[in-house]
Design a protein around this motif. Structure first.
Motif, short mmCIF file in Angstrom:
data_model
loop_
_atom_site.label_atom_id
_atom_site.label_comp_id
_atom_site.label_asym_id
_atom_site.label_seq_id
_atom_site.Cartn_x
_atom_site.Cartn_y
_atom_site.Cartn_z
N ASP A 122 -0.26 -2.32 -4.73
CA ASP A 122 -1.57 -2.88 -5.06
C ASP A 122 -2.63 -1.80 -4.98
O ASP A 122 -3.57 -1.78 -5.76
N ARG A 123 -2.48 -0.90 -4.01
CA ARG A 123 -3.37 0.25 -3.88
C ARG A 123 -2.54 1.46 -3.48
O ARG A 123 -1.48 1.34 -2.85
N PHE A 178 0.87 -1.18 0.00
CA PHE A 178 0.00 0.00 0.00
C PHE A 178 0.90 1.22 0.00
O PHE A 178 1.77 1.36 0.88
N GLU A 227 -8.01 7.44 -3.48
CA GLU A 227 -7.46 6.12 -3.16
C GLU A 227 -7.96 5.12 -4.19
O GLU A 227 -9.10 5.20 -4.65
N GLY A 228 -7.10 4.19 -4.56
CA GLY A 228 -7.48 3.14 -5.49
C GLY A 228 -6.25 2.49 -6.09
O GLY A 228 -5.12 2.77 -5.69
N THR A 229 -6.47 1.61 -7.04
CA THR A 229 -5.35 1.05 -7.78
C THR A 229 -4.79 2.15 -8.69
O THR A 229 -5.44 3.19 -8.92
#
Length: 322
Positions: free
Chosen positions: A208-209, A38, A221-223
């Motif tokens: 991954d994020r 992350f 927030e996100g990929t």
């Protein structure tokens, strides 16, 4: 409390922190699944390092519910410390000791026996490609070697959650990519990594994020792919060998930005398979022959500029769309 793989490795709710009158973190929510990377992205002063220092129990929060490896950061700080490893922006190694001696010192601090400590040190030296330099003073190490040793020292206690605060600062591209391979290896072994970085490519390659911070708040927030889709500016560039095909394509697609000299047409689009198929179907229906097609999507640079920057955020978003 036993750590369970199905439980989030890090769970943060309404994290707040101020230094005097300056609000550094203003209601941060984060959930980091176990066995993932992350990434925290943001400009200087966004609050990335403060989050790491709070979650690793180095400083206290003003408010929020914070859990790392299933342990409450406020009520169970010793349990949190036992479950984590931390690597800061600058290598915290002793230049007068050898690489092996640095690791043995950490093993002693973790209360490993002499035999277990030597075994663990040998394992980590081999894992990080430092066996040949194990008995050389750290003062003779390159920057990349020092960073690998620093990370190895943070892994002596076999942590399940590792905080990497801008771990590749100052490294050359080859050393940076070598450290990326190390991080990937950790995750393959089930370790969770919380990474702060200002290198957008690093987040794109590893995370991954991604959470994007600005002025102490979570703005996205996100990929990496999800974040890129939030920013305008994606387009499809069509190339033609005949000016008549260029003109026919512009009519069939309802416009676009044509370059008569280059015989190209730029059409807004997100680059998705469905939209590309629809575009090509319209050109086929119009009998237009396309010479070449390239898809351009916003990258994390565009995301960073569009979503951070306070008062000039809107201007940057417009600029990235051009």
């Amino acid at each position: 409390m036993t750590f369970e793989p199905t439980r989030p490795a890090i769970a943060v709710r309404d994290l707040r922190k101020s230094f005097g009158d300056q609000v550094v973190l203003d209601g941060i929510d984060l959930t980091v699944p176990s066995g993932t990377v992350f990434a925290l992205l943001g400009p200087n002063g966004a609050g990335k390092t403060t989050i790491v220092r709070i979650l690793s129990t180095l400083i206290g929060a003003d408010g929020g519910d914070l859990r790392v490896a299933g342990h409450d950061v406020v009520r169970e700080p010793d349990s949190v410390r036992a479950a984590i490893g931390v690597t800061g922006q600058f290598a915290a190694v002793d230049n007068l000791l050898t690489g092996e001696e640095n690791l043995l010192l950490m093993a002693a601090l973790h209360h490993l026996g002499k035999r277990a400590g030597r075994r663990r040190a040998a394992e980590l030296l081999d894992r990080f490609g430092l066996t040949e330099a194990a008995r050389k003073p750290v003062a003779t190490y390159s920057g990349g070697m020092r960073r690998r040793l620093d990370l190895a020292m943070g892994l002596v206690g076999d942590p399940r959650v590792v905080f990497l605060d801008e771990p590749t600062t100052g490294l050359d591209p080859r050393s940076r990519r070598g450290l990326w391979d190390v991080v990937r290896g950790l995750v393959a072994d089930g370790v969770t990594v919380l990474l702060t970085t200002q290198y957008l490519e690093e987040a794109d390659q590893l995370a991954d994020r991604i959470a994007l911070l600005d002025h102490g708040r979570l703005v996205a927030e996100g990929t990496a792919a999800e974040l890129k889709r939030q920013v305008p500016g994606g387009h499809v560039r069509l190339s033609f060998s005949d000016p008549r095909d260029l003109a026919a394509a512009a009519r069939a697609l309802g416009g676009g930005s044509a370059d008569d000299d280059e015989l190209t047409l730029r059409v807004p689009g997100d680059g998705g398979v469905r939209s590309l198929r629809a575009l090509l179907d319209r050109l086929d229906d119009a009998g237009v022959e396309v010479g070449d097609l390239t898809v351009h999507t916003p990258d994390l640079d565009d995301v960073f500029l569009a979503l951070t920057g306070g008062t000039d955020r809107a201007d940057r978003a417009k600029e990235s769309a051009r």
